[in-house]
Design a protein around this motif. Structure first.
Motif, PDB file in Angstrom:
ATOM      1  N   THR A   6       0.918  -1.242   0.004  1.00 25.78           N
ATOM      2  CA  THR A   6      -0.149   0.037   0.090  1.00 25.78           C
ATOM      3  C   THR A   6       0.811   1.192  -0.018  1.00 25.78           C
ATOM      4  O   THR A   6       1.928   1.150   0.434  1.00 25.78           O
ATOM      5  CB  THR A   6      -0.864   0.108   1.150  1.00 25.78           C
ATOM      6  N   VAL A   7       0.195   2.324  -0.343  1.00 23.49           N
ATOM      7  CA  VAL A   7       0.749   3.627  -0.556  1.00 23.49           C
ATOM      8  C   VAL A   7      -0.110   4.631  -0.242  1.00 23.49           C
ATOM      9  O   VAL A   7      -1.182   4.714  -0.668  1.00 23.49           O
ATOM     10  CB  VAL A   7       1.604   3.885  -2.053  1.00 23.49           C
ATOM     11  N   GLN A   8       0.207   5.282   0.826  1.00 23.41           N
ATOM     12  CA  GLN A   8      -0.888   6.539   1.154  1.00 23.41           C
ATOM     13  C   GLN A   8      -0.434   7.791   0.536  1.00 23.41           C
ATOM     14  O   GLN A   8       0.835   8.247   0.606  1.00 23.41           O
ATOM     15  CB  GLN A   8      -0.663   6.707   2.863  1.00 23.41           C
ATOM     16  N   LEU A   9      -1.353   8.638  -0.015  1.00 22.57           N
ATOM     17  CA  LEU A   9      -1.024   9.753  -0.518  1.00 22.57           C
ATOM     18  C   LEU A   9      -1.443  11.022   0.239  1.00 22.57           C
ATOM     19  O   LEU A   9      -2.763  10.989   0.977  1.00 22.57           O
ATOM     20  CB  LEU A   9      -1.893   9.940  -2.017  1.00 22.57           C
ATOM     21  N   SER A  25       4.853   6.139   1.784  1.00 19.34           N
ATOM     22  CA  SER A  25       3.755   7.352   1.510  1.00 19.34           C
ATOM     23  C   SER A  25       4.444   8.494   0.859  1.00 19.34           C
ATOM     24  O   SER A  25       5.590   8.773   0.720  1.00 19.34           O
ATOM     25  CB  SER A  25       3.364   7.902   2.970  1.00 19.34           C
ATOM     26  N   ASP A  43       2.939  10.138 -10.595  1.00 19.30           N
ATOM     27  CA  ASP A  43       3.173   9.419  -9.288  1.00 19.30           C
ATOM     28  C   ASP A  43       2.091   8.275  -9.392  1.00 19.30           C
ATOM     29  O   ASP A  43       2.488   7.131  -8.729  1.00 19.30           O
ATOM     30  CB  ASP A  43       2.482  10.346  -7.982  1.00 19.30           C
ATOM     31  N   TYR A  44       0.920   8.411  -9.741  1.00 23.74           N
ATOM     32  CA  TYR A  44       0.006   7.261 -10.209  1.00 23.74           C
ATOM     33  C   TYR A  44       0.681   6.239 -11.004  1.00 23.74           C
ATOM     34  O   TYR A  44       0.493   5.016 -10.643  1.00 23.74           O
ATOM     35  CB  TYR A  44      -1.420   7.777 -10.868  1.00 23.74           C
ATOM     36  N   VAL A  66       3.311   4.369  -8.898  1.00 26.68           N
ATOM     37  CA  VAL A  66       2.925   3.235  -8.103  1.00 26.68           C
ATOM     38  C   VAL A  66       2.251   2.066  -8.785  1.00 26.68           C
ATOM     39  O   VAL A  66       2.650   0.982  -8.206  1.00 26.68           O
ATOM     40  CB  VAL A  66       1.690   4.129  -7.161  1.00 26.68           C
ATOM     41  N   GLU A  90      -0.346  -0.331  -4.523  1.00 27.19           N
ATOM     42  CA  GLU A  90      -1.918   0.343  -4.803  1.00 27.19           C
ATOM     43  C   GLU A  90      -1.914   1.432  -3.622  1.00 27.19           C
ATOM     44  O   GLU A  90      -1.429   1.328  -2.435  1.00 27.19           O
ATOM     45  CB  GLU A  90      -2.988  -0.869  -4.337  1.00 27.19           C
ATOM     46  N   VAL A  91      -2.805   2.546  -4.128  1.00 28.28           N
ATOM     47  CA  VAL A  91      -3.142   3.603  -3.481  1.00 28.28           C
ATOM     48  C   VAL A  91      -4.083   3.031  -2.287  1.00 28.28           C
ATOM     49  O   VAL A  91      -5.193   2.630  -2.427  1.00 28.28           O
ATOM     50  CB  VAL A  91      -3.736   4.758  -4.211  1.00 28.28           C
ATOM     51  N   THR A 151      -6.761   4.381  -0.082  1.00 29.56           N
ATOM     52  CA  THR A 151      -7.655   5.570  -0.258  1.00 29.56           C
ATOM     53  C   THR A 151      -8.741   5.900   0.814  1.00 29.56           C
ATOM     54  O   THR A 151      -9.308   7.129   1.041  1.00 29.56           O
ATOM     55  CB  THR A 151      -8.546   5.518  -1.514  1.00 29.56           C
TER      56      THR A 151
END
Length: 346
Positions: free
Chosen positions: A70-73, A312, A329-330, A333, A339-340, A342
């Protein structure tokens, strides 16, 4: 003669191998509940480039354990620009800066709400509301107390407030209006702090974080590397953040803005940035680690390697400088197979 040469090469190779750090063993130790020493953290920052991929892979095991893919924006809103009485040498909004930045008081409700809409559209989990100030005055506190409930109700975003120094009463008020987290960076190690700011102290910043913690909010605090500090100063900052129990750590890489006392300072390589990210991950394995300002300038094409360690990033622009286009950025990732994240509370 050839046999002798091969034996010499083999002996030299073994000697080099013996000097290599087994970062996987360090990762095993941390995953089993152990902690790195300050000496080991310093060794990470001193690692040869030849060992960098080994280091990133080991730090990546920690990232995967606690954050998966996971990636946090985060989305940053400069709600009040310039007009700051502090002398932070890195900052384009400080009183010692001649940088031509916008100057305005805290924005009206409609503009703050519109920025929250953009944050939601860009897939951000957290909306960061930032003002330039030593600390918030009563008008600014009231504005934040008014807008935060609207942002959360309308857009279902986490809200992180960055308002400068806070006393306990102010922290309690932010908690009561729905602020989830407060950002207040340590910026560097305690011993070096006086070299970058004289109008408030490192202890002032630590006390603000304690006030935030005691009020029941999460702490967001990190720093900036590349300001002339020693490697030991970077290690000290990482351990101070660990000891404070900071939940989210943004790591910035100095963007030396013209007109500030640190203009023209460009001491960092992409490898330096990656080593710093890896060290922060090893020292704070369970904490959110964010690649923040300056990543586009200093990591450049190696930005994806940073996300193997951090989990992040900010999406969009920073306070007074431009960031990478959100679509890039999208794509980054996606290309990593990440995956973001959300939804709030995910």
């Amino acid at each position: 003669m050839a046999t002798d040469l091969n034996e010499t090469i083999s002996q030299d190779s073994n000697s080099v191998q013996n000097e290599r750090i087994d970062f996987d063993a360090w990762a095993d130790h941390v995953l089993e509940g152990g902690q790195l020493t300050r000496e080991q953290a310093l060794q990470i920052l001193e690692t040869d480039d030849d060992q960098l991929l080994h280091l990133i892979a080991a730090a990546g095991r920690l990232r995967t354990k606690y954050f998966g893919k996971t990636v946090q924006l985060y989305f940053l809103m400069n709600a009040k620009s310039g007009l700051c009485p502090e002398d932070c040498h890195y900052c384009s909004q400080s009183k010692v800066s001649d940088a031509p930045v916008p100057k305005y008081n805290i924005l009206k409700r409609d503009k703050l709400l519109d920025a929250a809409r953009v944050a939601k559209e860009r897939g951000a989990k957290t909306y960061c509301l930032v003002i330039s100030a030593r600390g918030p005055n009563e008008r600014e506190m009231a504005a934040v107390e008014s807008i935060v409930p609207e942002i959360k109700e309308k857009y279902d975003l986490d809200v992180c407030a960055c308002l400068g120094l806070l006393d306990r009463q102010q922290a309690d008020r932010l908690r009561a209006c729905g602020v989830d987290r407060v950002n207040h960076n340590l910026n560097t190690g305690e011993e070096y702090y006086g070299e970058i700011c004289t109008t408030h102290t490192y202890a002032d910043r630590v006390q603000t974080l304690r006030n935030v913690r005691d009020a029941g909010m999460e702490m967001c605090s990190g720093g900036i590397i590349g300001m002339g500090e020693s490697l030991g100063d970077i290690v000290s900052m990482a351990f101070d953040l660990k000891d404070l129990g900071v939940q989210s750590i943004p790591l910035n890489f100095l963007n030396s803005i013209d007109g500030t006392p640190l203009e023209g300072k460009t001491d960092l390589s992409p490898q330096d940035c990656l080593r710093a990210l890896a060290m922060f991950r090893f020292v704070n394995p369970t904490r959110e680690l964010r690649i923040s300002g300056g990543r586009e300038i200093h990591l450049r094409t190696l930005q994806p390697l940073g996300l193997y360690v951090a989990n992040s990033v900010f999406v969009g622009d920073y306070l007074t400088t431009q960031g990478q286009a959100p679509d890039e950025d999208y794509q980054m990732v996606k290309d990593l197979g990440f995956e973001v994240t959300t939804s709030v509370g995910e």
